[in-house]
Design a protein around this motif. Structure first.
Motif, PDB file in Angstrom:
ATOM      1  N   GLY A  74     -21.594   9.703 -68.110  1.00 25.34           N
ATOM      2  CA  GLY A  74     -22.050   9.965 -69.636  1.00 25.34           C
ATOM      3  C   GLY A  74     -21.042  10.101 -70.555  1.00 25.34           C
ATOM      4  O   GLY A  74     -19.736   9.709 -70.291  1.00 25.34           O
ATOM      5  N   LYS A  75     -21.403  10.476 -71.826  1.00 23.81           N
ATOM      6  CA  LYS A  75     -20.244  10.477 -73.038  1.00 23.81           C
ATOM      7  C   LYS A  75     -19.333  11.617 -72.512  1.00 23.81           C
ATOM      8  O   LYS A  75     -18.182  11.518 -73.115  1.00 23.81           O
ATOM      9  N   GLN A  76     -19.699  12.607 -72.025  1.00 20.02           N
ATOM     10  CA  GLN A  76     -18.687  13.983 -71.741  1.00 20.02           C
ATOM     11  C   GLN A  76     -18.107  13.638 -70.607  1.00 20.02           C
ATOM     12  O   GLN A  76     -17.436  14.801 -70.189  1.00 20.02           O
ATOM     13  N   ALA A  77     -18.098  12.543 -70.121  1.00 22.18           N
ATOM     14  CA  ALA A  77     -17.410  12.411 -68.672  1.00 22.18           C
ATOM     15  C   ALA A  77     -15.867  12.670 -68.574  1.00 22.18           C
ATOM     16  O   ALA A  77     -15.193  12.136 -69.654  1.00 22.18           O
ATOM     17  N   GLY A  78     -15.384  13.189 -67.510  1.00 14.44           N
ATOM     18  CA  GLY A  78     -13.954  13.312 -67.412  1.00 14.44           C
ATOM     19  C   GLY A  78     -13.343  11.918 -67.190  1.00 14.44           C
ATOM     20  O   GLY A  78     -13.942  11.060 -66.927  1.00 14.44           O
ATOM     21  N   SER A  79     -12.011  11.861 -67.398  1.00 11.26           N
ATOM     22  CA  SER A  79     -11.393  10.739 -67.438  1.00 11.26           C
ATOM     23  C   SER A  79     -10.858  10.286 -66.040  1.00 11.26           C
ATOM     24  O   SER A  79     -10.979  11.173 -65.231  1.00 11.26           O
TER      25      SER A  79
END
Length: 145
Positions: A74-79
């Motif tokens: 999702g949008k808040q996923a870690g790199s």
């Protein structure tokens, strides 16, 4: 018990040490506040990070590493780099635990630190890592009672 709170942000691991001895919290001085990995696609960069992080944990006699959980999708996923750093930390020969940002906020609300963060000898960017370590300690203390 001495723990190291870790916030993984992009290609950086921001850390904060915290110890709890005899009903007293202590924030020991540390020679390093963060580790940056610029070329995570190169094996040597990840190996260097692993060695440096492991050496710091050994030198400061850290009992456990606490990593702030990140979303995997999702949008808040870690790199991708942050997950590589997480794996490198997990391969160190000390226990690694994860704490959810929601649990951190709940613990800080229930058991706020007795000292203002600005009064500590840490940089502002270390606040999340400190709060993770503190919340983890308070969670474990009150679960034992």
């Amino acid at each position: 018990m001495r723990v190291c709170g870790v916030e993984l942000k992009g290609g950086e691991a921001i850390i904060s040490l915290l110890s709890y001895e005899g009903d007293t919290y202590n924030v020991p001085d540390c020679r390093q506040q963060s580790f940056a990995v610029s070329h995570s696609d190169q094996t040597e960069s990840i190996r260097d990070f692993h060695f440096a992080f492991s050496k710091l944990m050994q030198d400061y006699h850290v009992d456990e590493v606490i990593i702030i959980s990140r979303e995997q999708k999702g949008k808040q996923a870690g790199s991708a780099t942050s997950f590589k750093l997480e794996a490198a930390i997990q391969l160190i020969d000390i226990p690694v635990s994860f704490i959810n940002p929601v649990n951190i906020k709940e613990q800080l609300k229930r058991n706020p630190p007795m000292v203002d963060f600005d009064g500590l000898s840490m940089k502002r960017f270390q606040k999340n890592a400190f709060e993770a370590a503190y919340a983890y300690h308070t969670l474990n203390i009150y679960q034992q009672d």
